[in-house]
Each structure stands twice: as structure tokens, then as C-alpha cells.
Design an enzyme around this catalytic site. Structure first.
Site, PDB file in Angstrom:
ATOM      1  N   GLY A  47       0.501  -1.145  -0.187  1.00  0.00           N
ATOM      2  CA  GLY A  47       0.315  -0.191  -0.167  1.00  0.00           C
ATOM      3  C   GLY A  47       0.911   1.003   0.283  1.00  0.00           C
ATOM      4  O   GLY A  47       0.168   2.133   0.518  1.00  0.00           O
ATOM      5  N   GLY A 102      -0.908   4.457  -1.091  1.00  0.00           N
ATOM      6  CA  GLY A 102      -1.582   5.411  -0.244  1.00  0.00           C
ATOM      7  C   GLY A 102      -1.145   6.469   0.841  1.00  0.00           C
ATOM      8  O   GLY A 102      -0.149   6.678   0.782  1.00  0.00           O
ATOM      9  N   LYS A 154     -11.173  -5.313   9.132  1.00  0.00           N
ATOM     10  CA  LYS A 154     -10.569  -5.033  10.433  1.00  0.00           C
ATOM     11  C   LYS A 154     -10.759  -5.987  11.049  1.00  0.00           C
ATOM     12  O   LYS A 154      -9.354  -6.585  12.032  1.00  0.00           O
ATOM     13  CB  LYS A 154     -10.179  -3.529  10.812  1.00  0.00           C
ATOM     14  CG  LYS A 154      -9.952  -2.730   9.166  1.00  0.00           C
ATOM     15  CD  LYS A 154      -8.881  -2.488   9.539  1.00  0.00           C
ATOM     16  CE  LYS A 154      -8.017  -1.785   8.536  1.00  0.00           C
ATOM     17  NZ  LYS A 154      -6.961  -1.904   7.814  1.00  0.00           N
ATOM     18  N   ILE A 160      -7.265   9.648  10.122  1.00  0.00           N
ATOM     19  CA  ILE A 160      -5.743  10.312   9.797  1.00  0.00           C
ATOM     20  C   ILE A 160      -5.880  11.736   9.287  1.00  0.00           C
ATOM     21  O   ILE A 160      -6.453  11.330   7.875  1.00  0.00           O
ATOM     22  CB  ILE A 160      -4.555   9.662   9.044  1.00  0.00           C
ATOM     23  CG1 ILE A 160      -4.909   7.998  10.160  1.00  0.00           C
ATOM     24  CG2 ILE A 160      -3.315   9.766   8.777  1.00  0.00           C
ATOM     25  CD1 ILE A 160      -4.683   8.338  11.074  1.00  0.00           C
ATOM     26  N   TYR A 206     -15.859  -2.445   6.218  1.00  0.00           N
ATOM     27  CA  TYR A 206     -14.590  -2.457   6.337  1.00  0.00           C
ATOM     28  C   TYR A 206     -13.770  -2.888   7.675  1.00  0.00           C
ATOM     29  O   TYR A 206     -13.104  -3.123   7.935  1.00  0.00           O
ATOM     30  CB  TYR A 206     -14.275  -1.365   6.034  1.00  0.00           C
ATOM     31  CG  TYR A 206     -12.792  -0.400   6.486  1.00  0.00           C
ATOM     32  CD1 TYR A 206     -11.972  -0.872   6.419  1.00  0.00           C
ATOM     33  CD2 TYR A 206     -12.953   0.419   7.442  1.00  0.00           C
ATOM     34  CE1 TYR A 206     -10.818  -0.006   6.205  1.00  0.00           C
ATOM     35  CE2 TYR A 206     -11.778   1.340   7.429  1.00  0.00           C
ATOM     36  CZ  TYR A 206     -10.952   0.799   7.475  1.00  0.00           C
ATOM     37  OH  TYR A 206      -9.219   2.044   8.090  1.00  0.00           O
TER      38      TYR A 206
END
Ligand code: AKB
Length: 324
Positions: A8, A11, A147, A173, A143
Site C-alpha cells: 500500500g 496510499g 479489520k 488520519i 471495512y
């Protein structure tokens, strides 16, 4: 950690984690592994990089073998809003991809795998404020469920196969290097682009939707600190809440308006993202992280707003100058 692979890498988090890991462990020792989105130029110029498909087991194993990795930061993930729309893609990346990384790590002898969790691990039944690490994880988003799967699988590989998988459950974030688009907390980044570009922003969340948030430098530090920490009871507690600040859209917009008074804001609610936001806690209790590995965030909302406006302003001025 001597030889690190970061998945990733193009990202939001990967593009900032790679340079920081390279600063600490050396450019040549940190491999940036991305998918289709181009890996940023500074990362490509400074050290090794590659492209791969996380849902293809063979490609994952080949990646880890070729680079003789001993540590993986596994950041490939489809974020909350996109995962609701594209469940099959979210399954391939977040579920199959996670399995591929853990299994390939086990088979190639990699012991340390860092997999970030999220506030999304918790669902509507969790306490709103100060949600503790040991709160039952019953998310109602694709999602969030992926997780929790990642966390339970990490504990399985730790307990049954002697691996060392760890993670932190991150809030939303805020960052300026890449423009995120697939999450629920992304309004807190997008508003800065709106404020600088056209002095206007249309927000997809209700004005009073409180969510936990963190500035990227704190998030990066939490990932590196959990990777390096000496943890006494790793198998039972390898995943920690980390918290920083909580605010509503109105509180963030007011803080920006104190610096850019011309900013105007209106709201066009996206029911999907509003429902996701309402299912998440307002803040996380991170006392276990503070006690076990001295976690402490640095940035508050005013420091974030000042730093975002400065850095994003420079970045956008540079882009404008380059485009003539
Ligand atoms: C999202 O909004 O999906 C992410 C997250 C909180 O994990 N930023």
C-alpha cells in the site's frame, strides 16, 4: 527490522511511512510495494519499489522472497466508504490479501507483520466515548468487519504459528501528501483543499458528527513504535487503541476559518458515510498503549490546522508553478 516491505506504498499512510522508515533503517532496506496507483516520485527515486497484486498469493510470496524481507508493514486496504460500494474488491484486498500476506510471511520465515486496525473495528454497540481496547468488536461495516478479521487472524498466526503480528487501531488520519478519497473521515482532509483552492467546501457529514482523528506524523510514529516495542504479553495484546483528538466538522471548520475567514461551508449529506460515521466511537481509550509502550500523541487541532495550511499551500503552489 533489517529489510522491510511496505504494501500500500502509494496510499495515504504508505506514502508517508516509507520515507520515515527509510530515514531510520536506510533507503535500500525499505521496499515500497504498490498496486495500480503510481508510487510517488520521491519514493521511486530514493529506494527500491515494485508493483504487485495483493490478492494473488504467488505474487505476494514472490515479493517477500525476492526482497528477502524480515518485516512487513501491510497497509493495502480498501477504506470504509469504498468498501460499502465495492464489496468484492474489499474482500479481495482486505480479506484475501490479508490472508495472503500472513500466510506468505509464515512460509517465507518473516516473523514481524504490522497490520493497522481502525476505529472502524468498533460498531454501534460500543461506548461512544473512550472506547476501551477490550470492548467487544461488533462493527456493522464491511471495512470494519475486515479489520476485525485481520486482527483475529494476526492473533491466530501469533498464537498457533509463533509469528509476531502487531497493530494499532487508528482514528481518521489527516495529512497533506496524498489526497484520500475512499474513507469516511476524509472530509477532514478535503476541507483543506477546498479552503485553499476555492475558499469553499461542501461537507458530506452532518455538522455535529464527532469522530476521533490523528495527524499523520503521530500515526506514523505509532506504527513504528508498535513495531519496535518490547511487549511483554504480545500474544494476548498485540493490537492497541491509539487516540489523539476528537472534533466535529463545525469545530474543524471554525479552526480553519480563524486562519482563512473567507472560507464558506455547506453540507450535502452522504447517507452512506453519515451512517458509517455514526456507527464509530467519538474517541478511543488508549491507556493500554500509554502504559505498555509509552504512546503519546503530539498534535492537537490547532497544530494540525497550521501545519496542513502551510504544507498543503506549498504543495499546491508548486503544482501550479509546474503546470505553468
Ligand atoms: C476511513 O475513514 O475509512 C479510514 C478509517 C477511519 O479507518 N480513515
Amino acid at each position: 527490522m533489517e529489510r522491510i516491505v511496505v504494501t500500500g506504498a502509494s496510499g495515504q499512510i504508505g506514502s508517508e511511512l516509507v520515507p520515515e522508515l527509510r530515514r531510520i533503517y536506510g533507503d535500500e532496506n525499505v521496499v515500497a510495494a504498490g498496486h495500480k496507483t503510481p508510487i510517488p516520485g520521491d519514493i521511486r527515486e530514493a529506494g527500491p519499489y515494485t508493483y504487485f497484486e495483493v490478492s494473488e498469493y504467488g505474487q505476494v510470496e514472490e515479493l517477500l522472497k525476492r526482497h528477502e524481507a524480515d518485516t512487513v508493514f501491510h497497509l493495502s486496504s480498501i477504506l470504509s466508504a469504498l468498501a460499502e460500494e465495492q464489496r468484492e474488491l474489499a474482500f479481495e484486498v482486505n480479506v484475501r490479501g490479508l490472508y495472503n500476506v500472513l500466510e506468505a510471511s509464515e512460509r517465507t520465515g518473516i516473523k514481524r507483520v504490522i497490520v493497522p486496525g481502525s476505529v472502524a473495528n468498533f460498531g454501534p454497540a460500543a461506548p461512544r466515548d473512550g472506547t476501551r481496547d477490550d470492548t467487544a468488536q461488533r462493527p456493522n461495516t464491511f471495512y470494519g468487519i475486515s479489520k476485525v478479521y485481520a486482527e483475529l487472524m494476526s492473533e491466530y498466526y501469533n498464537g498457533k504459528l509463533g509469528m509476531n503480528c502487531r497493530g494499532v487501531r487508528l482514528p481518521g488520519i489527516i495529512s497533506w501528501k496524498t489526497e484520500p478519497t475512499a474513507g469516511t473521515t476524509d472530509y477532514a482532509v478535503a476541507v483543506f483543499y477546498g479552503a485553499i483552492r476555492q475558499k469553499h467546501y461542501t461537507c458530506y457529514l452532518e455538522p455535529d458528527t464527532r469522530l476521533p482523528m490523528m495527524y499523520m506524523p503521530d500515526a506514523i510514529r505509532s506504527l513504528i513504535e508498535i513495531a519496535e516495542a518490547e511487549l511483554p504479553a504480545l500474544n494476548s495484546r498485540a493490537h492497541y487503541n491509539v487516540n489523539s483528538m476528537s472534533f466535529t466538522p463545525t469545530e474543524l471548520f471554525d479552526a480553519i476559518k480563524r486562519r482563512i475567514p473567507e472560507l464558506t461551508v455547506d453540507h450535502e449529506i452522504d447517507p452512506v458515510r453519515q451512517a458509517i460515521a455514526e456507527s464509530w466511537p467519538d474517541s478511543l481509550d488508549d491507556s493500554a498503549a500509554r502504559d505498555d509502550w509509552a504512546w503519546e500523541p503530539i498534535y492537537d487541532i490547532d497544530l494540525v490546522v497550521d501545519d496542513m495550511l502551510k504544507n498543503l499551500g506549498h504543495k499546491m503552489a508548486g503544482e501550479k508553478a509546474r503546470s505553468g
